[in-house]
Design an enzyme around this catalytic site. Structure first.
Site, PDB file in Angstrom:
ATOM      1  N   GLU A 735       0.820  -1.218   0.000  1.00 25.48           N
ATOM      2  CA  GLU A 735       0.000   0.000   0.000  1.00 25.48           C
ATOM      3  C   GLU A 735       0.860   1.276   0.000  1.00 25.48           C
ATOM      4  OE1 GLU A 735      -2.171  -1.172   3.569  1.00 25.48           O
ATOM      5  OE2 GLU A 735      -0.773   0.032   4.776  1.00 25.48           O
ATOM      6  N   CYS A 805       4.356  33.819   9.546  1.00 27.76           N
ATOM      7  CA  CYS A 805       5.030  34.406  10.702  1.00 27.76           C
ATOM      8  C   CYS A 805       5.572  33.333  11.639  1.00 27.76           C
ATOM      9  CB  CYS A 805       4.081  35.345  11.419  1.00 27.76           C
ATOM     10  SG  CYS A 805       3.688  36.717  10.368  1.00 27.76           S
TER      11      CYS A 805
HETATM   12  N1  LLP Z   1       0.196   2.515   4.984  1.00 31.38           N
HETATM   13  C1  LLP Z   1       0.099   3.030   6.209  1.00 31.38           C
HETATM   14  C2  LLP Z   1      -0.515   2.283   7.261  1.00 31.38           C
HETATM   15  C3  LLP Z   1       0.618   4.308   6.461  1.00 31.38           C
HETATM   16  O1  LLP Z   1       0.536   4.810   7.688  1.00 31.38           O
HETATM   17  C4  LLP Z   1       1.212   5.014   5.422  1.00 31.38           C
HETATM   18  C5  LLP Z   1       1.748   6.369   5.653  1.00 31.38           C
HETATM   19  C6  LLP Z   1       1.273   4.426   4.156  1.00 31.38           C
HETATM   20  C7  LLP Z   1       0.768   3.163   3.969  1.00 31.38           C
HETATM   21  C8  LLP Z   1       1.860   5.095   2.977  1.00 31.38           C
HETATM   22  O2  LLP Z   1       3.202   5.416   3.187  1.00 31.38           O
HETATM   23  P1  LLP Z   1       4.083   5.927   1.961  1.00 31.38           P
HETATM   24  O3  LLP Z   1       4.184   4.856   0.921  1.00 31.38           O
HETATM   25  O4  LLP Z   1       3.441   7.161   1.408  1.00 31.38           O
HETATM   26  O5  LLP Z   1       5.410   6.233   2.542  1.00 31.38           O
HETATM   27  N2  LLP Z   1       3.696  13.016   5.985  1.00 31.38           N
HETATM   28  C9  LLP Z   1       4.882  12.218   5.933  1.00 31.38           C
HETATM   29  C10 LLP Z   1       4.573  10.774   5.610  1.00 31.38           C
HETATM   30  C11 LLP Z   1       3.627  10.181   6.604  1.00 31.38           C
HETATM   31  C12 LLP Z   1       3.230   8.799   6.207  1.00 31.38           C
HETATM   32  C13 LLP Z   1       2.113   8.312   7.028  1.00 31.38           C
HETATM   33  N3  LLP Z   1       1.710   6.988   6.741  1.00 31.38           N
HETATM   34  C14 LLP Z   1       5.839  12.817   4.892  1.00 31.38           C
HETATM   35  O6  LLP Z   1       5.493  13.830   4.303  1.00 31.38           O
HETATM   36  O7  LLP Z   1       6.934  12.329   4.701  1.00 31.38           O
END
Ligand code: LLP
Length: 853
Positions: A735, A805
């Site tokens: 995912e 700010c």
């Molecule tokens: N599955 C679960 C259970 C997750 O919690 C997440 C991301 C994903 C899949 C997808 O992860 P990805 O493939 O996008 O790395 N805001 C942070 C990233 C937070 C990710 C949260 N969970 C950033 O900008 O780096």
């Protein structure tokens, strides 16, 4: 701007040329593009020139040449071939010409000139098709060959020199005709209507002649290397880029070994005081080497160590030299007679030793034997070869001798045949046996740095090392999609700013790359990364299911894709309220539990349901502490020692655990990570009865800093395949979020203000942390470029900040950008994931809007 053979041989390279030229024009400059022949073409023409009566071979070479140009023509997608075919017809005429069988010099020169005439013609057509109005000029109308004193007939036709100097009437004439011109390197007019060519390094020299003629603001030599280095990088990987040299130093380095720039092209620009820069076509953002009038560093220092192999020494011994009038004149007369130019000289009372440089001399053993026979009339001659000259280059060489002791000690064990200290105080040269050079140069380079004679900490002169740059080069990905869409993006920023722009093609390409991994049975898109409806549709069309973490995310997917089957949605919330689970179950969505609370407190909701269990494998991974979702400090998942209790409650309520889930964090670039999660979940699942599915999460990273290695999908595929072979009973699900969308999105913003406070320069833009919070929250690094000035030298160190700010409202700290002006469009790359979706209205500033290409 001069572009060499490889830079003009493909359509993509021509796109780069167009981009660089357009960016100069955007800054109000006029551009003259000087091109070499397509790579390999001059060699083909040379061989053709040697065919004489072998018509079959001539025909074959001719056909290869025609095919080569037609192939590029077709690759460029140009409509009609007639422009290029006119030159091909000229080639056929030349082959019929009676001068062919004699291979006359005038005929050879005209034949050789065809390479540049063809490449410039192709280029002119392509640039005009690319909407860059470009005028083709015949270089021979501007450059006139001039015979040098003592120059051989051969040299006058095939290694010609050109009279140069500022011609204001020519510059004014061109200025009235347009802004972009293209012409040929390497060729010049001889007499009234003949053609001569300039010899080795000819195109660079042409560019320098034109620079002087037009009194240009600068001459840019675009090549495949980042510039001149403090040593040959092939011998010394730690060699430093030389960012600034004066003409004399550059001339000295070019003459004593560096191949980047032909020494002949310094003289014309030096006389005209036109700066000449070496730039890397593959990386226009690098500063390159700038060669100009004044040096930036006032203290004497060694700038480079160079070497030349293949040297021949001629040592001449006589007892009668002392006080003998005319001895040297007699000796040198012999060298002149045999057309040999002398390079280094050492002399003693009874001996003169000189070196002959093979690059200047057509040195075959016959010439040498004839020379020796002549010389033996007045002295005893000894030829020493093969030798190599090692040269230290830098201003004020004589005042540094006392600091060279460690360097000189290296020569202790070697045969030094000759030492020469140039009378311009710019070089110190040692001639040694050729065989010792490769090992010696890296040692000497290190010693020069150690003794601080080569002052590499002076950033006005020395830049990044070759090995660091090479690392960037090898890990460099395909050029980002947005580089090819500059005009469109500038228009979009004009309409609205700040603005996120997404390339759906890029999203699809990433989805397809993942789908090629056979071990994964079902892919989900984690839409928290970017829930834009068009992106959801695009990944759905690629066969992806969806992973959601809130009821609103579920609603967003169903809105975008109304006919989506509920079981294609996986709900993986954390600390969500009971109603969200109920709503999801009611809708028929697959639910993952990641705590005991839901199953102990609301167990009846899950009666008779299939559920997934998210486990905490005890460690977290990811690009920052805040995105690591495993281990005691993270709020996610059921700890391994609570699994038994969870199972017990599930059994009691009649819920069936059909899948295990783990997601340890985000932004992981190491393929081995998912292998380890896969193995752990599989061995855990074997202890359950009904588990058929393993979901090993997302977290697939994309490189952000230039030195980051991209995730190796081939390694990922083979790691997963291996585990799956051991546990074939389980379906494998993943995912990812970021991987699909990060690189597809850019954030466009406009420069609002610039500012200087003390030593620090700020570039303010209209997008702040309210549009993109990742730098402030995770110290995330996003590439930032000035899109309005793409291709310009990025040599100003700035802090790119937003209007919020907060001191933390910095989008990019310590970035190198070209000098920015109010209204310029700044592009922040890799902003498609966790960008718009994490934006806020803080300070009541609306965050960036969104647009899909
Ligand atoms: N599955 C679960 C259970 C997750 O919690 C997440 C991301 C994903 C899949 C997808 O992860 P990805 O493939 O996008 O790395 N805001 C942070 C990233 C937070 C990710 C949260 N969970 C950033 O900008 O780096």
């Amino acid at each position: 701007m001069k572009f060499g053979g490889t830079s003009v041989s493909t359509r993509t390279r021509w796109d780069t040329i167009a981009e660089i030229a357009a960016s100069h024009c955007a800054n109000g400059k006029r551009v003259l593009i000087v091109v070499s022949a397509l790579s390999g073409v001059t060699d083909l023409l040379k061989r053709l020139g040697e065919t004489r009566d072998d018509f079959a071979q001539a025909r074959q070479l001719r056909d290869t040449l025609v095919a080569r140009h037609h192939a590029l023509f077709d690759e460029m997608g140009l409509p009609k071939r007639n422009a290029i075919d006119a030159w091909m017809a000229r080639l056929d005429q030349l082959l019929e010409d009676p001068r062919h069988s004699e291979a006359r010099l005038s005929w050879q020169a005209e034949l050789l000139a065809l390479g540049e005439l063809c490449s410039s013609t192709l280029g002119a057509r392509y640039l005009n098709e690319s909407r860059l109005d470009t005028l083709w000029l015949d270089a021979r109308d501007f450059l006139r060959a001039e015979a040098l004193p003592n120059q051989s007939e051969w040299g006058q036709w095939l290694s010609a020199s050109v009279r140069f100097g500022h011609a204001p009437e020519i510059a004014a004439g061109l200025a009235s005709r347009g802004d972009v011109f293209i012409t040929q390197g390497f060729i010049a007019r001889k007499d009234a209507s003949d053609t001569a060519v300039l010899g080795r390094g000819g195109s660079d020299t042409s560019a320098a002649y034109f620079g002087a003629l037009l009194n240009a603001e600068a001459v840019e030599i675009w090549t495949d290397v980042p510039g001149m280095f403090s040593a040959n990088p092939r011998q010394v990987p730690d060699a430093r880029l030389l960012v600034r040299l004066d003409y004399a130093e550059a001339q000295e380095i070019a003459t004593t070994g560096a191949k980047v720039l032909h020494p002949r092209c310094i003289h014309p620009v030096r006389d005209a005081r036109v700066p000449i820069c070496i730039r890397d076509t593959n990386r226009p953002e690098l500063p390159g080497t700038e060669i100009g009038w004044e040096a930036r560093d006032p203290v004497p220092s060694v700038k480079a160590i160079s070497s030349r192999k293949g040297l021949t020494l001629v040592s001449m011994e006589t007892i009668s030299m002392w006080q003998q009038v005319g001895f040297l004149a007699d000796v040198f007369e012999a060298f002149k007679r045999h057309g040999l130019s002398v390079d280094l000289i050492g002399s003693a009372e009874t001996n003169v030793t000189v070196s002959l440089d093979p690059s200047d001399n057509l040195l075959d053993s016959d010439v040498l034997a004839r020379l020796c026979a002549d010389l033996e009339r007045c002295c005893r001659v000894k030829v020493i070869a093969p030798c190599a000259a090692i040269t230290l280059v830098g201003r004020g060489m004589r005042s540094m001798l006392h600091r060279l002791s460690a360097v000189l000690a290296e020569f202790g064990a070697l045969d030094v045949h000759l030492i020469s200290q140039s009378s311009n105080n710019l070089n110190l040269t040692f001639v040694v046996d050729e065989g010792v050079v490769d090992a010696l140069i890296p040692r000497l380079h290190a010693l020069l740095i150690q003794a601080d004679v080569m002052r590499v900490t002076d950033s006005r002169v020395f830049g990044t090392s070759w090995s660091e740059l090479a690392q960037v080069q090898t890990t460099r990905r395909q050029p980002a999609w947005w580089r090819g869409q500059r005009e469109r993006l500038l228009e979009l920023a004009q309409e609205a700013s700040p603005r996120y722009v997404y390339s759906l093609d890029q999203v699809r390409a990433q989805a397809q790359a993942l789908k090629a991994i056979p071990a994964v049975d079902r892919w989900h898109y984690a839409l928290k990364a970017n829930p834009h409806a068009q992106i959801l549709k695009a990944v759905h069309a690629e066969g992806f299911a969806f992973e959601c973490v809130s009821w609103n995310e579920i609603a967003a997917v169903r809105n975008a894709i109304p006919d989506l089957q509920a079981e294609r949605i996986l709900f993986t919330p954390n600390f969500a309220p009971r109603e969200e689970y109920r709503a999801a179950l009611h809708a028929g969505v697959l639910v993952t539990l990641d705590a005991l609370h839901p199953i102990t407190e609301w167990g009846e909701d899950f009666a008779g349901r299939d559920i997934f269990l998210r486990v905490d494998l005890g460690v977290g991974r990811g690009h920052h502490d805040k995105v690591r979702t495993g281990g005691a400090q993270s709020k996610f998942g059921v700890a391994l020692d609570e699994i038994a209790a969870f199972r017990e409650h599930a059994r009691r309520h009649g819920a069936r655990i059909i899948g295990l889930h783990a997601h340890l964090g985000s932004g992981i670039l190491d393929a081995a990570h998912w292998r380890s999660v896969h193995v752990q979940l599989a061995s855990l699942a074997e202890q359950f009865n009904r588990i058929g599915i393993l979901d090993i999460g997302g977290g697939l990273g994309v490189p952000s800093r230039p030195r980051d290695e991209p995730l190796d999908l081939v390694a990922l595929a083979s790691a997963l395949a291996e585990v799956k072979q051991a546990y074939p009973q389980f379906q494998l699900w993943m995912e990812p979020g970021r991987f699909l969308v990060a690189e597809a999105g850019v954030l466009l913003a406009r420069v609002t203000q610039t500012k200087r406070k003390g030593e620090v320069r700020y570039v303010g833009i209209d997008a702040g942390m309210n549009s993109l919070i990742r730098p402030a929250l995770y110290e995330a690094w996003h590439e930032i470029v000035n899109l309005s000035r793409l291709g310009q030298v990025a040599d100003e160190l700035v802090q790119v900040v937003g209007p919020i700010c907060e001191t933390g409202d910095v989008l990019g700290g310590n970035r190198r950008l070209p000098v920015c002006r109010e209204g310029d469009v700044i592009l922040i790359a890799e902003a498609g994931a966790y960008g718009a979706v994490m934006a806020s209205r803080y300070n009541l500033r609306e965050p960036a809007s969104e647009f899909c290409l």
